[in-house]
Design an enzyme around this catalytic site. Structure first.
Site, mmCIF file in Angstrom:
data_model
loop_
_atom_site.group_PDB
_atom_site.id
_atom_site.type_symbol
_atom_site.label_atom_id
_atom_site.label_comp_id
_atom_site.label_asym_id
_atom_site.label_seq_id
_atom_site.Cartn_x
_atom_site.Cartn_y
_atom_site.Cartn_z
ATOM 1 N N VAL A 272 0.867 -1.176 0.000
ATOM 2 C CA VAL A 272 0.000 0.000 0.000
ATOM 3 C C VAL A 272 0.899 1.219 0.000
ATOM 4 O O VAL A 272 1.902 1.272 0.715
ATOM 5 C CB VAL A 272 -0.921 0.021 1.235
ATOM 6 C CG1 VAL A 272 -1.779 1.283 1.245
ATOM 7 C CG2 VAL A 272 -1.790 -1.234 1.286
ATOM 8 N N CYS A 273 0.552 2.204 -0.825
ATOM 9 C CA CYS A 273 1.276 3.475 -0.847
ATOM 10 C C CYS A 273 2.759 3.227 -1.147
ATOM 11 O O CYS A 273 3.095 2.422 -2.009
ATOM 12 C CB CYS A 273 1.039 4.204 0.474
ATOM 13 S SG CYS A 273 1.424 5.961 0.470
ATOM 14 N N THR A 274 3.660 3.883 -0.430
ATOM 15 C CA THR A 274 5.088 3.770 -0.717
ATOM 16 C C THR A 274 5.702 2.465 -0.225
ATOM 17 O O THR A 274 6.913 2.257 -0.375
ATOM 18 C CB THR A 274 5.858 4.960 -0.120
ATOM 19 O OG1 THR A 274 5.505 5.092 1.271
ATOM 20 C CG2 THR A 274 5.518 6.247 -0.848
#
Length: 225
Positions: free
Chosen positions: A100-102
């Protein structure tokens, strides 16, 4: 037999990157969710919420789903060989390797994105190429057994997509209804394309410090001393 989900938890994790999919995974029938870190000491998220790991790299059971959330704390993980080794080892046996995300940048640093399609937070999409990945500007991107999600709140959508892949759409929809997940944001400013220019500039300024730190790390990884 239960499905085992393992979510990496680490200092300065973005808590919603973790708690969004955690809530979805934990609500699925037969789910067993582990928060995994080097030790069991409490971990403080980027926004100050304390989280408790439930398994260590050594005690974590075999996983069906391996998930890496993002946050400012991923900067340290990009050069943390113990974490990267754990991810490489567990990815080899997991049904799905996810982020998720970075968190996707950590998968990249572990060598798990080369030649794959992936996404991440909008302010980090251009970093994916450094790991041999093809950046895709979508909320959820699936490339075989690799599933990556965009920034922060996309973790809920992502979690439902993973549950659907494992247990079918009916189970995912049941979880969605139980959580009453029917987003209706009060403002149309959730992506760079939607946000007014002044808001986008303000957001970029707020994220500039972490981005600069990642640029320096990627430069070191590309040209080690």
């Amino acid at each position: 037999m239960s499905l085992r989900f393992g979510i990496l938890v680490f200092p300065a994790v973005q808590q919603l990157d973790l708690t969004g999919p955690y809530e979805v995974f934990a609500s699925a029938a037969g789910a067993e969710v582990h928060l995994v870190w080097k030790d069991l000491a409490p971990v403080v998220s980027a926004t100050g919420l304390t989280l408790n790991p439930t398994a260590t790299f050594e005690t974590c059971p075999p996983l069906d789903v391996l998930c890496v959330p993002g946050g400012s704390g991923i900067n340290a993980l990009l050069e943390d060989e113990a974490t990267l080794r754990f991810l490489r080892e567990r990815a080899a046996a997991a049904r799905f390797v996810t982020s998720v995300c970075t968190g996707s940048l950590v998968l990249g640093a572990a060598g798990l994105l080369a030649g794959r399609r992936a996404t991440t937070h909008w302010n980090a999409l251009d970093f994916l190429a450094a790991f041999g990945a093809t950046a895709v500007e979508d909320r959820i991107v699936r490339d075989g057994s690799l599933i990556t999600a965009g920034g922060v709140t996309s973790g809920i959508d992502f979690g439902l997509a993973v549950v659907a892949a494992l247990l079918g759409e009916a189970e995912a929809q049941t979880v969605q209804l139980c959580l009453e997940y029917a987003p209706a944001p009060p403002f149309a400013a959730g992506t760079p394309g939607q946000a007014p220019p002044a808001i986008l500039a303000q957001a970029r300024e707020r994220l500039a410090g972490s981005r600069a730190a990642r640029e320096a790390i990627l430069a070191r990884l590309k040209h080690p001393a």
